[in-house]
Design a protein around this motif. Structure first.
Motif, PDB file in Angstrom:
ATOM      1  N   ILE A 115      35.535  40.326  43.458  1.00  0.00           N
ATOM      2  CA  ILE A 115      34.121  39.785  44.225  1.00  0.00           C
ATOM      3  C   ILE A 115      34.108  38.270  43.867  1.00  0.00           C
ATOM      4  CG2 ILE A 115      33.127  41.964  44.288  1.00  0.00           C
ATOM      5  CD1 ILE A 115      31.392  41.221  42.170  1.00  0.00           C
ATOM      6  N   GLU A 116      34.534  37.668  43.069  1.00  0.00           N
ATOM      7  CA  GLU A 116      34.497  36.370  42.595  1.00  0.00           C
ATOM      8  C   GLU A 116      35.163  35.437  43.344  1.00  0.00           C
ATOM      9  OE1 GLU A 116      33.110  32.935  41.027  1.00  0.00           O
ATOM     10  OE2 GLU A 116      32.128  34.955  40.387  1.00  0.00           O
ATOM     11  N   ARG A 117      36.671  35.977  43.734  1.00  0.00           N
ATOM     12  CA  ARG A 117      37.544  35.094  44.370  1.00  0.00           C
ATOM     13  C   ARG A 117      37.537  35.455  46.025  1.00  0.00           C
ATOM     14  NH1 ARG A 117      42.921  36.142  41.756  1.00  0.00           N
ATOM     15  NH2 ARG A 117      43.639  34.868  43.248  1.00  0.00           N
ATOM     16  N   GLY A 118      36.918  36.925  46.137  1.00  0.00           N
ATOM     17  CA  GLY A 118      37.039  37.301  47.522  1.00  0.00           C
ATOM     18  C   GLY A 118      38.112  37.570  48.209  1.00  0.00           C
ATOM     19  N   VAL A 119      39.157  38.229  47.198  1.00  0.00           N
ATOM     20  CA  VAL A 119      40.629  38.818  47.601  1.00  0.00           C
ATOM     21  C   VAL A 119      40.872  39.987  47.182  1.00  0.00           C
ATOM     22  CG1 VAL A 119      41.511  36.575  47.270  1.00  0.00           C
ATOM     23  CG2 VAL A 119      41.488  38.285  45.591  1.00  0.00           C
ATOM     24  N   LEU A 120      41.555  40.907  47.766  1.00  0.00           N
ATOM     25  CA  LEU A 120      41.857  42.324  47.236  1.00  0.00           C
ATOM     26  C   LEU A 120      43.403  42.633  47.207  1.00  0.00           C
ATOM     27  CD1 LEU A 120      42.727  44.283  49.753  1.00  0.00           C
ATOM     28  CD2 LEU A 120      40.490  44.041  50.512  1.00  0.00           C
ATOM     29  N   ALA A 121      43.559  43.656  46.305  1.00  0.00           N
ATOM     30  CA  ALA A 121      44.843  44.299  46.437  1.00  0.00           C
ATOM     31  C   ALA A 121      44.765  45.597  47.032  1.00  0.00           C
ATOM     32  CB  ALA A 121      45.262  44.218  45.047  1.00  0.00           C
ATOM     33  N   GLY A 122      45.711  46.057  47.738  1.00  0.00           N
ATOM     34  CA  GLY A 122      45.608  47.374  48.287  1.00  0.00           C
ATOM     35  C   GLY A 122      46.789  48.423  48.512  1.00  0.00           C
ATOM     36  N   GLY A 123      46.682  49.645  48.568  1.00  0.00           N
ATOM     37  CA  GLY A 123      47.855  50.171  48.523  1.00  0.00           C
ATOM     38  C   GLY A 123      48.140  51.135  47.216  1.00  0.00           C
ATOM     39  N   GLY A 124      49.418  51.541  47.048  1.00  0.00           N
ATOM     40  CA  GLY A 124      49.855  52.557  46.002  1.00  0.00           C
ATOM     41  C   GLY A 124      49.152  53.510  45.921  1.00  0.00           C
ATOM     42  N   GLU A 125      49.339  54.516  44.844  1.00  0.00           N
ATOM     43  CA  GLU A 125      48.551  55.711  44.450  1.00  0.00           C
ATOM     44  C   GLU A 125      47.439  55.583  43.695  1.00  0.00           C
ATOM     45  OE1 GLU A 125      51.060  58.638  43.165  1.00  0.00           O
ATOM     46  OE2 GLU A 125      52.813  58.004  44.618  1.00  0.00           O
ATOM     47  N   HIS A 126      47.171  54.559  43.005  1.00  0.00           N
ATOM     48  CA  HIS A 126      46.013  54.463  41.827  1.00  0.00           C
ATOM     49  C   HIS A 126      45.350  53.200  41.956  1.00  0.00           C
ATOM     50  CE1 HIS A 126      47.691  57.776  40.136  1.00  0.00           C
ATOM     51  NE2 HIS A 126      48.992  57.252  40.246  1.00  0.00           N
ATOM     52  N   HIS A 127      44.243  53.133  41.892  1.00  0.00           N
ATOM     53  CA  HIS A 127      43.371  52.087  41.899  1.00  0.00           C
ATOM     54  C   HIS A 127      43.912  50.965  40.744  1.00  0.00           C
ATOM     55  CE1 HIS A 127      40.282  54.501  43.758  1.00  0.00           C
ATOM     56  NE2 HIS A 127      40.287  53.319  44.316  1.00  0.00           N
ATOM     57  N   ALA A 128      44.593  51.557  39.596  1.00  0.00           N
ATOM     58  CA  ALA A 128      45.089  50.552  38.421  1.00  0.00           C
ATOM     59  C   ALA A 128      46.235  49.745  39.144  1.00  0.00           C
ATOM     60  CB  ALA A 128      45.419  51.527  37.451  1.00  0.00           C
ATOM     61  N   ASP A 129      46.987  50.359  39.860  1.00  0.00           N
ATOM     62  CA  ASP A 129      48.191  49.576  40.489  1.00  0.00           C
ATOM     63  C   ASP A 129      47.513  48.523  41.094  1.00  0.00           C
ATOM     64  OD1 ASP A 129      49.822  51.661  39.757  1.00  0.00           O
ATOM     65  OD2 ASP A 129      49.450  52.484  41.757  1.00  0.00           O
TER      66      ASP A 129
END
Length: 111
Positions: free
Chosen positions: A31-45
Motif C-alpha cells: 500500500i505504500e508503493r502502490g504495487v502488487l504481486a499476484g498469482g501462485g498458490e499462496h499469498h506468501a508466494d
C-alpha cells in the motif's frame, strides 16, 4: 506464476496469474508503493516477490481478486498482525481496506 504488477496488468499477465486457481488470484499489495504481486498458490508466494523487489513487510496486505465479479476479498489469517495492532483476519483500519481495493482495482480491474 506470480507476476509483479506496477502498471495496469495486461490480459496475458491476468491469464498467467489465473493459471493455478482459475477463478481468482491471490495477491499481496504494497500500500505504500502502490504495487502488487499476484498469482501462485499462496499469498506468501506473492509477498516474497514484493519483498524481493524492495517492499517492506509492514506495508504488505493480502487479498484475493475475483475477476469475473470484479471484487476483492480480504479475510486471511496472514492479515493478523499484532505488531500493527491488527488482531483480525481483515484489516481493522478501513483506510487500509480502501487502499488495497483501490490498488487492486486500478492494476487488475476491468480486464
Amino acid at each position: 506464476m506470480v507476476n509483479l504488477i506496477q502498471e495496469r496488468a495486461t490480459k496475458e499477465q491476468l491469464e498467467e496469474m489465473l493459471e493455478n486457481l482459475r477463478s481468482y488470484i491471490k495477491v499481496a499489495v504494497d500500500i505504500e508503493r502502490g504495487v502488487l504481486a499476484g498469482g501462485g498458490e499462496h499469498h506468501a508466494d506473492c509477498e516474497a516477490v514484493l519483498l524481493e523487489h524492495g517492499s517492506k513487510s509492514v506495508d504488505i496486505w493480502r487479498a484475493d481478486w475475483y475477476p469475473l465479479k470484479q471484487d476483492v476479498g480480504y479475510e486471511f489469517l496472514t492479515n493478523i498482525t499484532p505488531r500493527q495492532n491488527n488482531r483480525s483476519m481483515e484489516s481493522q483500519d478501513r483506510s487500509i481496506i480502501q487502499q488495497v481495493a483501490q490498488i487492486v482495482e486500478q492494476l487488475l480491474g476491468g480486464l
